[in-house]
Design an enzyme around this catalytic site. Sequence first.
Site, mmCIF file in Angstrom:
data_model
loop_
_atom_site.group_PDB
_atom_site.id
_atom_site.type_symbol
_atom_site.label_atom_id
_atom_site.label_comp_id
_atom_site.label_asym_id
_atom_site.label_seq_id
_atom_site.Cartn_x
_atom_site.Cartn_y
_atom_site.Cartn_z
ATOM 1 N N HIS A 282 41.932 -33.492 19.338
ATOM 2 C CA HIS A 282 41.004 -32.823 20.253
ATOM 3 C C HIS A 282 39.794 -33.686 20.583
ATOM 4 O O HIS A 282 39.004 -33.349 21.468
ATOM 5 C CB HIS A 282 40.557 -31.503 19.605
ATOM 6 C CG HIS A 282 39.775 -30.604 20.495
ATOM 7 N ND1 HIS A 282 38.433 -30.360 20.312
ATOM 8 C CD2 HIS A 282 40.129 -29.897 21.591
ATOM 9 C CE1 HIS A 282 37.999 -29.532 21.247
ATOM 10 N NE2 HIS A 282 38.999 -29.236 22.040
ATOM 11 N N ARG B 189 46.926 -25.678 24.226
ATOM 12 C CA ARG B 189 47.451 -24.359 24.542
ATOM 13 C C ARG B 189 47.339 -24.018 26.019
ATOM 14 O O ARG B 189 46.307 -24.207 26.647
ATOM 15 C CB ARG B 189 46.718 -23.308 23.704
ATOM 16 C CG ARG B 189 47.259 -21.908 23.826
ATOM 17 C CD ARG B 189 46.678 -21.020 22.751
ATOM 18 N NE ARG B 189 47.403 -21.171 21.505
ATOM 19 C CZ ARG B 189 46.834 -20.997 20.310
ATOM 20 N NH1 ARG B 189 45.563 -20.733 20.228
ATOM 21 N NH2 ARG B 189 47.552 -21.108 19.213
#
Length: 771
Positions: free
Chosen positions: A512, A482
Amino acid sequence: MTAEPGVDVEERDDTSARDAAAEASAEAAIVSEVSIASASASETRHQQPRGTNGRFMRTPEPAEEADDGLPADRFLDREISWLQFNERVLQLAADADVPLLERARFLAIFAQNLDEFFMVRVAGLKRRIATGIAVRSASGLEPREVLEQISGVAHELMTMHARVYAETVRPVLEDEGITIVRWDELSEEEHERLGTVFADRLFPVLTPLAVDPAHPFPYISGLSLNLAVILVNPKTGKEHFARVKVPPMLPRLLRVETGAAESPLADMYDTRFVPLEDVIAAHLDQLFPGMDVREHFTFRVTRNEDLEVEEDDNENLLTALERELTRRRFGPPVRLEVEEAMDDHVLDLIVRELGVAGSEVYRLPAPLDLRALNVIADLERSELHYEPFVARTNPDLAPTESAKARDIFASIRKQDVLLQHPYDSFSTSVQAFLEQAAADPQVLAIKQTLYRTSGDSPIIDALIDAATAGKQVLAVVEIKARFDEENNISWARKLEHAGVHVVYGIVGLKTHAKLCLVIRQESEGMRRYCHVGTGNYNPKTARLYEDLGLLTDDQQVGEDLGRLFNQLSGIAPRSKFKRLLVAPRSVRSGLVAHIDQEIDREREEPGSGLIMWKVNSIVDEQVIDALYRASRAGVRVVLWVRGICAIRPGVEGLSETVEVRSVLGRFLEHSRVFFFGGGGEPVVYIGSADMMHRNLDRRVEALVRLTDDRHVSDLRSLMERGAGDEYSHWALAGDGRWTRHHVGADGQPLPDLQTALIEMHAKRRRKARRR
């Protein structure tokens, strides 16, 4: 938390994210202000009187116990908890013991954090309400109640933010010769010089937009600063509205040159800035010739800037994301900031045209958008910054002879290496590991995850060099990180063009995990060298974020990473891992299993159970319930949480043995540590996962178990320092209130933990050199 700590709205790596003792008067102001609810909010249902950080704590409904006997009101609200985290950042800005320019930076960080909170969390909640899919939160609040509470707390915090700047920080800046001046405070000579700047640099790029039957109300882009201008036609007397956007590509604060032949040193200690919008406002007559400029006001809109990309096996994810990014700036507004002097009729026009609710309007003193204070925080005034700090090479990687080049592979073969950045240099450890791998002819392949990194990253360069040299290079790029999507797309394309195999992970999951695997041909056969970390492969944030990483050639870890990379790049069957816990399959279940083992151990031998965790956020209900069960069994539970915390510590019959601490400072606390006492044989994991739904269910995360007794001992010592009372910290109470502990019993400020760790690592290196 320095230059860019984020804030962990979507792990904004935060900001830098990049969080010590306030002067009595400054803290008194904070305490009195944050404990008073706004008049409109105080009428909201389910509220009670609050102290510091206790804002809008919901009065629990009559408790209904869950199936396992846990009360229904056992979770704190995650959105309010995040706002409380940002309040802790604001307290640092008000703290007279924090260096002055760092206080200015904390003010800028607060503003940036809150922008992202509105763009993601508030926007997402409004979207779910609009589509009818919003549900009651785990804290027991209805979606609209959460929005009401957010609005009340945010209004309060933004007002306090402006006041801390105007009444606490700005006067001290002025005492140091650093001033933000308004246009009418400048001399005629300065007006003339800035008039030249306007003519040369501003006028050509400004686009005045009038509103009339032929010109509809213009689109106001998210986070842009704008001037609302009221014009009058002198011939007809008719009033007109116009909007002028402040160009975002120019510095928000312009340095006011003295024009005098003074020494650079003299100029350094007399530094004045004027807001860009003031310069534009003073020359509005040139933008609207023939019209009378009656009045002008600044305003700013925050929009929904969250991304929703439908992933389809038949569509290239990169192309889909590029298309979605073009739509982002057209998201609906979620907040309108206006300067407090704006006339009601002008505000009514803007509110009507933008379609915002009254609760979404924030009247604030000018200047708006205090992210601009980063310009001041970057001034080269060393006496007004933290003491200089230079990361050094971890002793386990230092060459025995200073003239020799480091052989990272030889160091790793000798022993596992546990790194703690920024105290241990990233450039002489992780970066050097990859660069040596890229240049080493014996290295056959490199496999790497990339979530966020800098655009000019030496990590990217090393992967390109390795591919150019004919090595097999795989980069698992998370292009949906993001607010970094565009950067990630750019360097993903760059890697592809260099011959790197770029993949985007598994459909439906963000990658991640922080992993690197190097395969090297050696005399005894293939050897795998591994890095598993808690932070991104980003040399810039590695100087600002506290993170851990393990370098190892352990065969089990190498096999685990090999299997995991095969899952990420291909269609591999489910794999079992030996030293890794991998989300979404086994991080939650693995940690809960270890919690249950501590419960069993405590029952067998009272006083032996111990759980100590360090995370950015803890929200997941299953994990929290497991910790509650542990506390009910008598296990001591210590949680070191930087940001959001939904667990209620110290509640009788529920969490009496649970303690929650938070530490903020010059570095963004970002590492994740999971320590289980183990009855004399501790079990310790580090890795990328926070205890949030997104991490445990919708991301590929990896935790690695540490097996070196030195590393287990080091992390136990770290966790005990974080849990102790001898360092400055915040403590959470069961009612959701955070209390700052920064003054000792003797009235003196408590020492800063991060400063102590700087000295501890320095002593360790000196001791290693003597050996």
